[in-house]
Design a protein around this motif. Structure first.
Motif, PDB file in Angstrom:
ATOM      1  N   PRO A  21     -13.915  54.136  79.218  1.00  0.00           N
ATOM      2  CA  PRO A  21     -13.178  55.222  78.571  1.00  0.00           C
ATOM      3  C   PRO A  21     -13.127  55.090  77.057  1.00  0.00           C
ATOM      4  CG  PRO A  21     -11.673  53.754  79.737  1.00  0.00           C
ATOM      5  CD  PRO A  21     -13.053  53.385  80.161  1.00  0.00           C
ATOM      6  N   LEU A  22     -13.089  53.864  76.552  1.00  0.00           N
ATOM      7  CA  LEU A  22     -13.058  53.671  75.100  1.00  0.00           C
ATOM      8  C   LEU A  22     -14.380  54.126  74.479  1.00  0.00           C
ATOM      9  CD1 LEU A  22     -11.629  50.736  73.116  1.00  0.00           C
ATOM     10  CD2 LEU A  22     -13.990  51.411  72.700  1.00  0.00           C
ATOM     11  N   LEU A  23     -15.476  53.759  75.114  1.00  0.00           N
ATOM     12  CA  LEU A  23     -16.784  54.161  74.592  1.00  0.00           C
ATOM     13  C   LEU A  23     -16.919  55.673  74.585  1.00  0.00           C
ATOM     14  CD1 LEU A  23     -19.648  53.563  73.642  1.00  0.00           C
ATOM     15  CD2 LEU A  23     -20.307  53.273  76.034  1.00  0.00           C
ATOM     16  N   MET A  24     -16.517  56.321  75.674  1.00  0.00           N
ATOM     17  CA  MET A  24     -16.624  57.774  75.746  1.00  0.00           C
ATOM     18  C   MET A  24     -15.724  58.457  74.711  1.00  0.00           C
ATOM     19  SD  MET A  24     -18.959  58.618  77.856  1.00  0.00           S
ATOM     20  CE  MET A  24     -19.882  57.135  77.370  1.00  0.00           C
ATOM     21  N   LYS A  25     -14.573  57.853  74.440  1.00  0.00           N
ATOM     22  CA  LYS A  25     -13.690  58.435  73.431  1.00  0.00           C
ATOM     23  C   LYS A  25     -14.324  58.352  72.051  1.00  0.00           C
ATOM     24  CE  LYS A  25      -9.061  58.368  71.461  1.00  0.00           C
ATOM     25  NZ  LYS A  25      -7.654  57.906  71.544  1.00  0.00           N
ATOM     26  N   LEU A  26     -14.963  57.231  71.753  1.00  0.00           N
ATOM     27  CA  LEU A  26     -15.637  57.096  70.459  1.00  0.00           C
ATOM     28  C   LEU A  26     -16.779  58.101  70.332  1.00  0.00           C
ATOM     29  CD1 LEU A  26     -15.885  53.238  69.839  1.00  0.00           C
ATOM     30  CD2 LEU A  26     -14.492  54.898  68.588  1.00  0.00           C
TER      31      LEU A  26
END
Length: 229
Positions: free
Chosen positions: A131-136
């Protein structure tokens, strides 16, 4: 005498760790502190940060990487969820000439608005990697790249090609939106994660998330048809 000398060395090491890392890490947070100074410096060097850059650091922990970043950039925006880490980092920067360049935010990165930044450098909990990668990658404001530490298998999925065993939806999403390179393998440099393989990846130049998301659905559906028994 040799035993006494060994105890003194151990005591010095314990004091060094205890000064900034003398508390138990929470497994529920997936915490792991970067403690090897050579690895820290290598990460900063490979990030190629400019003096005019605003750097986003996600999960600064006790600040081993943060202090190095403050020396080479214009500003560090650090987002930390654990209140103990926030207090520890605040203590460490007191009296430093670079302390004014740190904006420390006590919050969950997944729940806050992503600030404007030029480069992201992060040692993140493995539970929130996806989820962190997709948010970035969904961040609307352009940034040059992100240098992030992932668990090795996760990192391999990011660069997997069609036909590879690890090729999946994550591979398609990421490669449609950015270019990913492996920078550095990390293993025993982590005090609490020695059984896992880790590596830092460099994620370059994000593209339009909306367009990529539509294309990903089409591409992955086609891939599933091709690989169906």
């Amino acid at each position: 005498m040799p035993k006494e000398k060994k105890r003194r060395v151990h005591s010095r090491n314990a004091n060094k760790l205890g000064k900034h890392q003398g508390f138990e890490l929470k497994k529920t947070y997936g915490q792991h502190l970067l403690k090897n100074p050579l690895i820290v410096q290598t990460i900063v060097d490979k990030a190629s940060i400019r003096a005019s850059d605003v750097v986003l650091e996600i999960g600064p922990g006790t600040g081993n990487l943060t202090l190095k970043l403050l020396d080479v950039c214009k500003k560090v925006i650090a987002v930390e969820y654990d209140p103990r880490m926030v207090v520890e980092l605040q203590k460490r920067i007191q009296g430093l000439e670079t302390s004014h360049k740190l904006n420390l935010i006590h919050s969950d990165f997944l729940k806050v608005e992503t600030p404007k930044f030029d480069v992201c450098v992060a040692n993140i909990p493995y539970q929130i990697s996806s989820p962190l990668l997709m948010k970035l990658l969904a961040h609307r404001l352009h940034f040059r790249y992100a240098v992030i530490m992932f668990q090795r298998e996760f990192a391999m999925r990011l660069v997997a090609k069609p036909g590879d065993e690890l090729y999946c939806r994550l591979s398609i999403n990421t490669q449609l939106l950015a270019k990913v390179d492996h920078l550095l393998a990390v293993s025993s440099s982590y005090r609490h994660c020695r059984r896992r393989g880790w590596c830092f990846g460099k994620i370059l130049t994000p593209y339009s998330f909306a367009a990529g998301s539509r294309l990903e659905r089409t591409t992955f559906a086609h891939h599933q048809r091709l690989t169906a028994p």
